[in-house]
Each structure stands twice: as C-alpha cells, then as structure tokens.
Write a protein that holds these residues in place. Structure first.
Motif, PDB file in Angstrom:
ATOM      1  N   ALA A  72     -46.919   0.157  55.210  1.00  0.00           N
ATOM      2  CA  ALA A  72     -47.367   1.538  55.406  1.00  0.00           C
ATOM      3  C   ALA A  72     -46.176   2.483  55.340  1.00  0.00           C
ATOM      4  O   ALA A  72     -45.046   2.121  55.667  1.00  0.00           O
ATOM      5  CB  ALA A  72     -48.086   1.690  56.743  1.00  0.00           C
ATOM      6  N   GLU A 116     -51.223   3.677  53.641  1.00  0.00           N
ATOM      7  CA  GLU A 116     -51.221   2.209  53.710  1.00  0.00           C
ATOM      8  C   GLU A 116     -51.413   1.628  52.314  1.00  0.00           C
ATOM      9  O   GLU A 116     -52.326   2.036  51.582  1.00  0.00           O
ATOM     10  CB  GLU A 116     -52.348   1.719  54.607  1.00  0.00           C
ATOM     11  CG  GLU A 116     -52.203   2.140  56.050  1.00  0.00           C
ATOM     12  CD  GLU A 116     -53.353   1.646  56.909  1.00  0.00           C
ATOM     13  OE1 GLU A 116     -53.193   1.627  58.136  1.00  0.00           O
ATOM     14  OE2 GLU A 116     -54.408   1.286  56.350  1.00  0.00           O
ATOM     15  N   HIS A 143     -42.445   4.910  62.850  1.00  0.00           N
ATOM     16  CA  HIS A 143     -43.124   3.680  63.244  1.00  0.00           C
ATOM     17  C   HIS A 143     -42.499   3.110  64.509  1.00  0.00           C
ATOM     18  O   HIS A 143     -41.275   3.134  64.683  1.00  0.00           O
ATOM     19  CB  HIS A 143     -43.033   2.648  62.121  1.00  0.00           C
ATOM     20  CG  HIS A 143     -43.904   2.968  60.949  1.00  0.00           C
ATOM     21  ND1 HIS A 143     -45.220   2.602  60.874  1.00  0.00           N
ATOM     22  CD2 HIS A 143     -43.644   3.637  59.799  1.00  0.00           C
ATOM     23  CE1 HIS A 143     -45.726   3.019  59.735  1.00  0.00           C
ATOM     24  NE2 HIS A 143     -44.798   3.648  59.074  1.00  0.00           N
ATOM     25  N   TRP A 199     -54.726   2.217  47.960  1.00  0.00           N
ATOM     26  CA  TRP A 199     -54.083   2.948  49.038  1.00  0.00           C
ATOM     27  C   TRP A 199     -55.135   3.520  49.982  1.00  0.00           C
ATOM     28  O   TRP A 199     -56.248   3.859  49.559  1.00  0.00           O
ATOM     29  CB  TRP A 199     -53.249   4.116  48.487  1.00  0.00           C
ATOM     30  CG  TRP A 199     -52.025   3.693  47.745  1.00  0.00           C
ATOM     31  CD1 TRP A 199     -51.939   3.406  46.412  1.00  0.00           C
ATOM     32  CD2 TRP A 199     -50.717   3.510  48.285  1.00  0.00           C
ATOM     33  NE1 TRP A 199     -50.651   3.052  46.088  1.00  0.00           N
ATOM     34  CE2 TRP A 199     -49.880   3.118  47.223  1.00  0.00           C
ATOM     35  CE3 TRP A 199     -50.175   3.650  49.562  1.00  0.00           C
ATOM     36  CZ2 TRP A 199     -48.522   2.866  47.403  1.00  0.00           C
ATOM     37  CZ3 TRP A 199     -48.832   3.399  49.752  1.00  0.00           C
ATOM     38  CH2 TRP A 199     -48.010   3.004  48.669  1.00  0.00           C
ATOM     39  N   TYR A 243     -41.088   3.446  57.309  1.00  0.00           N
ATOM     40  CA  TYR A 243     -41.909   2.345  56.828  1.00  0.00           C
ATOM     41  C   TYR A 243     -42.229   1.396  57.970  1.00  0.00           C
ATOM     42  O   TYR A 243     -41.460   1.262  58.921  1.00  0.00           O
ATOM     43  CB  TYR A 243     -41.184   1.580  55.712  1.00  0.00           C
ATOM     44  CG  TYR A 243     -40.813   2.433  54.531  1.00  0.00           C
ATOM     45  CD1 TYR A 243     -41.729   2.682  53.511  1.00  0.00           C
ATOM     46  CD2 TYR A 243     -39.554   3.017  54.437  1.00  0.00           C
ATOM     47  CE1 TYR A 243     -41.393   3.474  52.424  1.00  0.00           C
ATOM     48  CE2 TYR A 243     -39.210   3.816  53.361  1.00  0.00           C
ATOM     49  CZ  TYR A 243     -40.134   4.043  52.348  1.00  0.00           C
ATOM     50  OH  TYR A 243     -39.807   4.837  51.289  1.00  0.00           O
ATOM     51  N   GLN A 297     -49.806   5.741  64.148  1.00  0.00           N
ATOM     52  CA  GLN A 297     -50.718   6.805  63.764  1.00  0.00           C
ATOM     53  C   GLN A 297     -50.525   8.037  64.639  1.00  0.00           C
ATOM     54  O   GLN A 297     -51.270   8.993  64.539  1.00  0.00           O
ATOM     55  CB  GLN A 297     -52.174   6.321  63.856  1.00  0.00           C
ATOM     56  CG  GLN A 297     -52.472   5.218  62.854  1.00  0.00           C
ATOM     57  CD  GLN A 297     -53.905   4.755  62.934  1.00  0.00           C
ATOM     58  OE1 GLN A 297     -54.683   5.247  63.724  1.00  0.00           O
ATOM     59  NE2 GLN A 297     -54.257   3.804  62.101  1.00  0.00           N
ATOM     60  N   LEU A 349     -50.205   9.062  56.925  1.00  0.00           N
ATOM     61  CA  LEU A 349     -49.852   7.647  56.942  1.00  0.00           C
ATOM     62  C   LEU A 349     -50.529   7.000  55.747  1.00  0.00           C
ATOM     63  O   LEU A 349     -51.758   6.985  55.655  1.00  0.00           O
ATOM     64  CB  LEU A 349     -50.315   6.973  58.236  1.00  0.00           C
ATOM     65  CG  LEU A 349     -50.012   5.477  58.339  1.00  0.00           C
ATOM     66  CD1 LEU A 349     -48.526   5.258  58.585  1.00  0.00           C
ATOM     67  CD2 LEU A 349     -50.826   4.830  59.460  1.00  0.00           C
ATOM     68  N   ASP A 382     -49.032  -5.846  51.777  1.00  0.00           N
ATOM     69  CA  ASP A 382     -49.313  -4.610  52.492  1.00  0.00           C
ATOM     70  C   ASP A 382     -48.130  -4.115  53.317  1.00  0.00           C
ATOM     71  O   ASP A 382     -47.327  -4.880  53.823  1.00  0.00           O
ATOM     72  CB  ASP A 382     -50.539  -4.788  53.394  1.00  0.00           C
ATOM     73  CG  ASP A 382     -50.357  -5.911  54.403  1.00  0.00           C
ATOM     74  OD1 ASP A 382     -49.701  -5.675  55.426  1.00  0.00           O
ATOM     75  OD2 ASP A 382     -50.882  -7.018  54.156  1.00  0.00           O
ATOM     76  N   MET A 385     -49.030  -2.001  58.364  1.00  0.00           N
ATOM     77  CA  MET A 385     -50.257  -1.242  58.457  1.00  0.00           C
ATOM     78  C   MET A 385     -50.684  -1.162  59.909  1.00  0.00           C
ATOM     79  O   MET A 385     -50.506  -2.109  60.671  1.00  0.00           O
ATOM     80  CB  MET A 385     -51.364  -1.876  57.607  1.00  0.00           C
ATOM     81  CG  MET A 385     -51.060  -1.856  56.123  1.00  0.00           C
ATOM     82  SD  MET A 385     -52.522  -1.901  55.069  1.00  0.00           S
ATOM     83  CE  MET A 385     -53.445  -3.247  55.737  1.00  0.00           C
TER      84      MET A 385
END
Length: 391
Positions: free
Chosen positions: A42, A56, A22, A63, A10, A17, A54, A40, A13
């Motif tokens: 991700a 978001e 993360h 989403w 987690y 990527q 991924l 928000d 956002m």
C-alpha cells in the motif's frame, strides 16, 4: 485545499488509514520489489500532516484507492481494474456519509452511494440509506445513464508514479497544483525481515523478566514424531491439506519438545521444537515455500504457519487427518493438556499437536542448521518469550 507536494510512505495493505505514515513502514525498495513481483502493498499519500489517499496494490495489477476528507475520515473507496485500453478503469466508486465521529468510528453510515461503470461507459448509481444491520427502504434510488468512458480512466502507474492518483483527490476537495512534488517519508532502509535471535533461550529452563513480571521457562517432552517420507510438515491440524509449510528432514523417530512459559496468571506454550541432530545449531533460517522471497518482506515481517484453530502440529508431509474426529482427538484433549499425539499405523507417521501460544495468528518457523548444513531442528516460535523473535 490546494497542495503542491505529497508525502509518500509504504506499508502492508490495511497498514494505515488514519495517520500520516504507516504504523509499520516499509522501505521503498521493498515496496518496489513487491510491485515488480505483483505482490500486494500500500501507498499512503499525505499533505500537511494529513492523509489524503491510501492506494492498495492488489493481484492482477488492480488498485483500491481510499480517499479521506478534511477531517481525515475515510469516506470514499474507488476500485480500479485493467481496461482494454491499457489504462485503469474506476469501475466502482463508493462514498459514505456519517452523522458524527462516533458513527464513523463504528462504521455506521447514514448514506452509501455506489457508482458502477461498465467497460463501455454504462453507469449505474445506487444509493442506500441507514447503517449496516438496519432495514433499507424499498425502492432504493437507482440512476442509469451513459457517460464518456475517458472520464473514468487513468494511467496504470509504474512504481513511483503516484501523480496519476492526484486527480481523484479533487473528489474530496483536495486540489493538486500543476507541478506536484512527491517526497518519500524517511524509513530505515536497513530494516529487514524478522531475524532468529534468542531461539535457544526459548528452551533454556529458568526464570526470566518480562514486561508482565517474572516468567519461568520449562521445557517439556511432547513425544516422538515419526517421519517416513523425509518431509516434515508444520500446519494447523484443521488445515493439513491446505499447502502446509514443509522442510526436508531425515526419516526416523525424533523428539518433540515444548517450551512452557509459566506466570502467576497462566501457563502457555511459547515454542515447539522437533530435534533431528542433538547438537546446538550453528545458523538459523526461516522456513520458506518455493514461491516466498525474503526480499519482499518489510522490517520485522516473516512468512510463517497460519493458525486458525488455536492449535499447531508437527507431522509427516504424507500424514492425513480425519476432520470429523478432530474435536474428539485433538481440540477437546488440548483443553486440559499442552500436546496430544495422533498415532499412525504400526509403521506409519503420527502427528503431534500442541497449543499455539495465545491462539490464532501467524507464527515464524525456524530451521536450525548444524556446522555441516544438516537440519538439526525445526522450531515454531509463538513469540511469547521476551527473547523470542529477535529484533
């Protein structure tokens, strides 16, 4: 690729990527609180050390799902919104094709195909050719047809029910097994919001070691701030009317001090302080708006003042500015000075603006409280000094 397990991490956002976790991971408990609050965050789903999707979480329970191909390239984006059935509708599905790695890295796609689905199952598929900035040929191919709505619906996940996104992974050739196991990537659950540590050192003169060599800290007087309403505002002077961060403080005239950090290469404003009670603070707390919850912050995160003009300011919450005169009165003078005062009327509040560290961004605002709970000072930390910001 067929997979029977997914690794779950987690974060914020846009937090990751490319990697399998993360870069600034968020504890599961923080992400769960954000989900419950409609805030928000991700979710990154990976398998065999490769990112697959991924997801978001957006406001209004929407989403956005990014899908990755076998090269770990982000090549597809699916927007899902609430549908009258109570499920999520994949109402927009965009795919990109790239001629090579360099084109993908610079986001110069060769083909972009966008599929749009209406609430009643009407489908439009539009293809565009050549990369952004290039001319698009006339007569962009468009197909329209009706399709069973069920093929575009998926359950709206409760927190942790990430299996609902697994069928989408097949669109990039990643086939989920019938029994899919989700495993959380370990995160330090004790990591919490940014803590105020070393704030006093920001204003302590002397020479300090930094990763870039030695730096000299020099506190300088920036004038007296007049508070008439009992509310201090901290804001970018160009956005004074845009919900500034405020703190309840005494009325009166109070000294503003800048912490300058001098190196052989530059002199910068590391922090700014307005002092209301001239005693060392007993405790520090982050200045919060009523709708902000520290429990929604991940490790080292903070709520702070946003800067978009390279400048921040202390002012009374009732003070306004003439936007047409900001260049002449604030921004141009700050080219050659560290701080500038905008006077008020004889009894009205003034404004003291100052350079914001190295420029635009978001910066924490700390309230220093005395033994009896009074606001002793308010500090904006531009996070340049090695002791600034704590852990």
């Amino acid at each position: 690729m067929i997979f029977d397990s997914l690794d779950v991490s987690y974060g914020d956002m846009w937090g990751s990527q490319q990697g399998t976790a993360h870069s600034d991971p968020m504890p599961r408990a923080v992400a769960a609180r954000r989900h419950a609050a409609g805030t928000d965050y991700a979710v990154l789903l990976s398998a065999r050390e490769r990112p697959l999707a991924l997801a978001e979480y957006w406001p209004r329970r929407m989403w956005r799902l990014y899908l990755f191909d076998d090269r770990s390239w982000r090549v597809q984006m699916i927007d899902l919104k609430q549908h009258g059935t109570g499920m999520l509708l994949a109402h927009r599905n965009t795919r990109w094709q790239f001629s090579g790695e360099q084109e993908h890295a610079s986001w110069k796609w060769d083909v972009q195909e966008t599929t749009t689905v209406s609430a009643d199952g009407q489908v439009e598929v539009r293809s565009e050719f050549a990369g952004p900035g290039a001319s698009v040929p006339e007569g962009v191919p468009v197909r329209r047809f009706a399709a069973p709505l069920e093929s575009f619906l998926c359950p709206a996940p409760e927190f942790g029910e990430w299996q609902v996104f697994a069928p989408f992974l097949a669109q990039q050739g990643h086939e989920p097994a019938a029994a899919l196991v989700l495993s959380d990537v370990p995160v330090d659950e004790g990591a919490g919001p940014l803590r105020a540590a070393g704030i006093e050192q920001l204003f302590r003169p002397g020479v300090h070691d930094t990763p870039n060599g030695q730096a000299a800290v020099e506190p300088v007087d920036a004038g007296l701030l007049r508070i008439t309403s009992g509310r201090l505002a901290v804001s970018d002077p160009g956005w004074v009317g845009e919900d500034p961060r405020t703190v309840a403080v005494p009325r009166g005239d109070f000294p503003v001090t800048l912490s300058l950090v001098r190196t052989p290469h530059a002199t910068e404003v590391a922090a700014a302080r307005v002092t209301f009670v001239d005693v060392p603070p007993r405790a520090w707390e982050m200045a919060l708006r009523p709708d902000e919850d520290l429990g929604l912050l991940g490790g080292g995160q903070f709520y702070g003042v946003g800067v978009d003009t390279g400048t921040a300011a202390f002012l009374d919450a009732t003070r306004t500015v003439d936007e047409d005169r900001l260049d002449e009165d604030v921004f141009v003078p700050l080219d050659s000075r560290f701080a500038v005062e905008l006077p008020g009327t004889r009894s009205g509040p003034n404004l003291i603006a100052f350079r914001a560290g190295r420029g635009d961004g978001a910066y924490p605002v700390w309230i220093g409280r005395t033994d009896d709970g009074q606001v002793g000072c308010v500090v904006v930390d531009f996070r340049l000094h090695p002791a600034a910001g704590g852990e």
